[in-house]
Scaffold this motif. Structure first.
Motif, PDB file in Angstrom:
ATOM      1  N   ASN A   8      -9.717  13.829 -48.228  1.00 29.86           N
ATOM      2  CA  ASN A   8      -9.397  13.761 -46.833  1.00 29.86           C
ATOM      3  C   ASN A   8     -10.135  14.937 -46.065  1.00 29.86           C
ATOM      4  OD1 ASN A   8      -7.809  12.445 -44.734  1.00 29.86           O
ATOM      5  ND2 ASN A   8      -7.069  14.368 -44.572  1.00 29.86           N
ATOM      6  N   ALA A   9     -10.025  16.023 -46.876  1.00 27.01           N
ATOM      7  CA  ALA A   9     -10.589  17.308 -46.391  1.00 27.01           C
ATOM      8  C   ALA A   9     -12.123  16.984 -46.368  1.00 27.01           C
ATOM      9  CB  ALA A   9     -10.258  18.372 -47.213  1.00 27.01           C
ATOM     10  N   LEU A  10     -12.706  16.401 -47.366  1.00 26.05           N
ATOM     11  CA  LEU A  10     -14.178  16.256 -47.125  1.00 26.05           C
ATOM     12  C   LEU A  10     -14.562  14.949 -45.955  1.00 26.05           C
ATOM     13  CD1 LEU A  10     -15.197  16.033 -50.747  1.00 26.05           C
ATOM     14  CD2 LEU A  10     -15.744  17.972 -49.366  1.00 26.05           C
ATOM     15  N   GLY A  11     -13.572  14.496 -45.315  1.00 22.69           N
ATOM     16  CA  GLY A  11     -13.822  13.323 -44.349  1.00 22.69           C
ATOM     17  C   GLY A  11     -13.986  12.204 -45.104  1.00 22.69           C
ATOM     18  N   LEU A  12     -13.702  11.861 -46.049  1.00 25.63           N
ATOM     19  CA  LEU A  12     -13.950  10.599 -46.914  1.00 25.63           C
ATOM     20  C   LEU A  12     -12.559  10.036 -46.699  1.00 25.63           C
ATOM     21  CD1 LEU A  12     -16.015  11.997 -49.614  1.00 25.63           C
ATOM     22  CD2 LEU A  12     -16.810  10.628 -47.838  1.00 25.63           C
ATOM     23  N   LYS A  13     -12.258   9.367 -45.848  1.00 22.35           N
ATOM     24  CA  LYS A  13     -10.743   8.684 -45.729  1.00 22.35           C
ATOM     25  C   LYS A  13     -10.430   7.420 -46.569  1.00 22.35           C
ATOM     26  CE  LYS A  13      -9.727  11.215 -41.868  1.00 22.35           C
ATOM     27  NZ  LYS A  13      -9.177  12.250 -42.127  1.00 22.35           N
ATOM     28  N   GLY A  14     -11.379   6.734 -46.881  1.00 21.55           N
ATOM     29  CA  GLY A  14     -11.610   5.656 -47.926  1.00 21.55           C
ATOM     30  C   GLY A  14     -11.070   5.888 -49.275  1.00 21.55           C
ATOM     31  N   ALA A  15     -11.783   7.155 -49.677  1.00 22.67           N
ATOM     32  CA  ALA A  15     -11.575   7.645 -51.192  1.00 22.67           C
ATOM     33  C   ALA A  15     -10.431   8.253 -51.013  1.00 22.67           C
ATOM     34  CB  ALA A  15     -12.836   8.723 -51.254  1.00 22.67           C
ATOM     35  N   ALA A  16      -9.784   8.913 -49.753  1.00 24.66           N
ATOM     36  CA  ALA A  16      -8.339   9.364 -49.733  1.00 24.66           C
ATOM     37  C   ALA A  16      -7.505   8.327 -49.947  1.00 24.66           C
ATOM     38  CB  ALA A  16      -8.280  10.234 -48.349  1.00 24.66           C
ATOM     39  N   THR A  17      -7.630   7.154 -49.373  1.00 28.60           N
ATOM     40  CA  THR A  17      -6.801   6.117 -49.616  1.00 28.60           C
ATOM     41  C   THR A  17      -6.983   5.578 -50.885  1.00 28.60           C
ATOM     42  OG1 THR A  17      -7.170   5.297 -47.413  1.00 28.60           O
ATOM     43  CG2 THR A  17      -6.601   3.549 -48.934  1.00 28.60           C
ATOM     44  N   TRP A  18      -8.053   5.460 -51.667  1.00 24.16           N
ATOM     45  CA  TRP A  18      -8.193   5.125 -53.198  1.00 24.16           C
ATOM     46  C   TRP A  18      -7.479   5.983 -54.038  1.00 24.16           C
ATOM     47  CZ3 TRP A  18     -10.031   6.412 -58.031  1.00 24.16           C
ATOM     48  CH2 TRP A  18     -10.311   5.458 -58.820  1.00 24.16           C
ATOM     49  N   PHE A  19      -7.493   7.256 -54.021  1.00 28.66           N
ATOM     50  CA  PHE A  19      -6.755   8.155 -54.733  1.00 28.66           C
ATOM     51  C   PHE A  19      -5.194   8.359 -54.452  1.00 28.66           C
ATOM     52  CE2 PHE A  19     -10.982  10.411 -55.116  1.00 28.66           C
ATOM     53  CZ  PHE A  19     -10.835  10.231 -56.732  1.00 28.66           C
ATOM     54  N   SER A  20      -4.731   7.891 -53.120  1.00 32.59           N
ATOM     55  CA  SER A  20      -3.651   7.639 -52.773  1.00 32.59           C
ATOM     56  C   SER A  20      -2.793   6.389 -53.623  1.00 32.59           C
ATOM     57  CB  SER A  20      -3.315   7.627 -51.452  1.00 32.59           C
ATOM     58  OG  SER A  20      -1.978   7.343 -51.031  1.00 32.59           O
ATOM     59  N   VAL A  21      -3.737   5.439 -53.730  1.00 32.98           N
ATOM     60  CA  VAL A  21      -3.181   4.241 -54.376  1.00 32.98           C
ATOM     61  C   VAL A  21      -3.181   4.525 -55.994  1.00 32.98           C
ATOM     62  CG1 VAL A  21      -4.093   1.773 -55.150  1.00 32.98           C
ATOM     63  CG2 VAL A  21      -4.086   2.583 -52.680  1.00 32.98           C
ATOM     64  N   GLN A  22      -4.208   5.420 -56.388  1.00 34.49           N
ATOM     65  CA  GLN A  22      -4.172   5.684 -57.830  1.00 34.49           C
ATOM     66  C   GLN A  22      -2.818   6.463 -58.063  1.00 34.49           C
ATOM     67  OE1 GLN A  22      -6.409   4.455 -59.725  1.00 34.49           O
ATOM     68  NE2 GLN A  22      -5.864   5.573 -61.427  1.00 34.49           N
ATOM     69  N   TYR A  23      -2.433   7.510 -57.015  1.00 32.39           N
ATOM     70  CA  TYR A  23      -1.292   8.249 -57.151  1.00 32.39           C
ATOM     71  C   TYR A  23       0.038   7.153 -57.304  1.00 32.39           C
ATOM     72  CZ  TYR A  23       3.154  10.287 -55.142  1.00 32.39           C
ATOM     73  OH  TYR A  23       4.290  10.568 -55.023  1.00 32.39           O
TER      74      TYR A  23
END
Length: 173
Positions: free
Chosen positions: A32-47
């Motif tokens: 999210n801090a890198l501006g990669l909202k999709g990746a933030a979502t992906w890692f949130s799902v991984q969490y």
């Protein structure tokens, strides 16, 4: 009936699943801090998946009449330079989890603990999927290199991921 040795090993692994959840939540924040909202979502799902795994182990031990021991967790990294670095670290971590699941499975076989063998089979299969997903993302990220448009396309694809609770999960996150 589960042996004390097997229960202790599962309890230890259950805590590793909790650590995994924390690792991926941290990666979500970094993405999210890198501006990669999709990746933030992906890692949130991984969490959320790792928390579901944690609860599957938790429930199994409770159903076996065991008392749960939550161990103090180690701090997780919270600084990554690139999405590729995060996904490469994810693969390394999932390979560790695979080894641990395999070790648990081997212990269950040695102890002739059929219930635990059956329980662990879902995780054995899950780890194949986890590692394959990571390798696919790494290949795509390496293909696009530093191309911002390519990274944004992969980021958008990662953002499409949704959490699907695994079968047998009684506690939702």
């Amino acid at each position: 009936m589960i042996s004390k040795k097997m229960a202790d090993a599962i309890n230890k692994h259950m805590n590793l699943e909790l650590h995994s959840a924390h690792l991926y939540l941290s990666m979500s924040s970094c993405a999210n801090a890198l501006g990669l909202k999709g990746a933030a979502t992906w890692f949130s799902v991984q969490y959320r998946e790792e928390m579901a795994h944690f609860f599957k182990f938790y429930t199994y031990l409770i159903d076996q009449g065991e008392n749960i021991e939550l161990l103090a967790g180690k701090a997780v990294p919270n600084q990554y330079k690139t999405l590729l670095e995060m996904v490469e670290k994810t693969l390394v971590h999932e390979q560790l989890i695979t080894k641990c699941i395999n070790d648990l499975s081997e212990q269950a076989v040695k102890e002739k603990d059929h219930a635990t063998q059956i329980f662990l089979q879902w995780f054995v299969t899950e780890q194949i999927e986890e590692e394959n997903n990571d390798r696919d993302l790494i290949a795509k990220l390496k293909m696009v290199g530093d191309n911002g448009y390519g990274i944004l396309m992969i980021d958008a694809e990662m953002g499409q991921r949704v959490f699907t609770p695994p079968p047998g999960t009684t506690v939702m996150i």
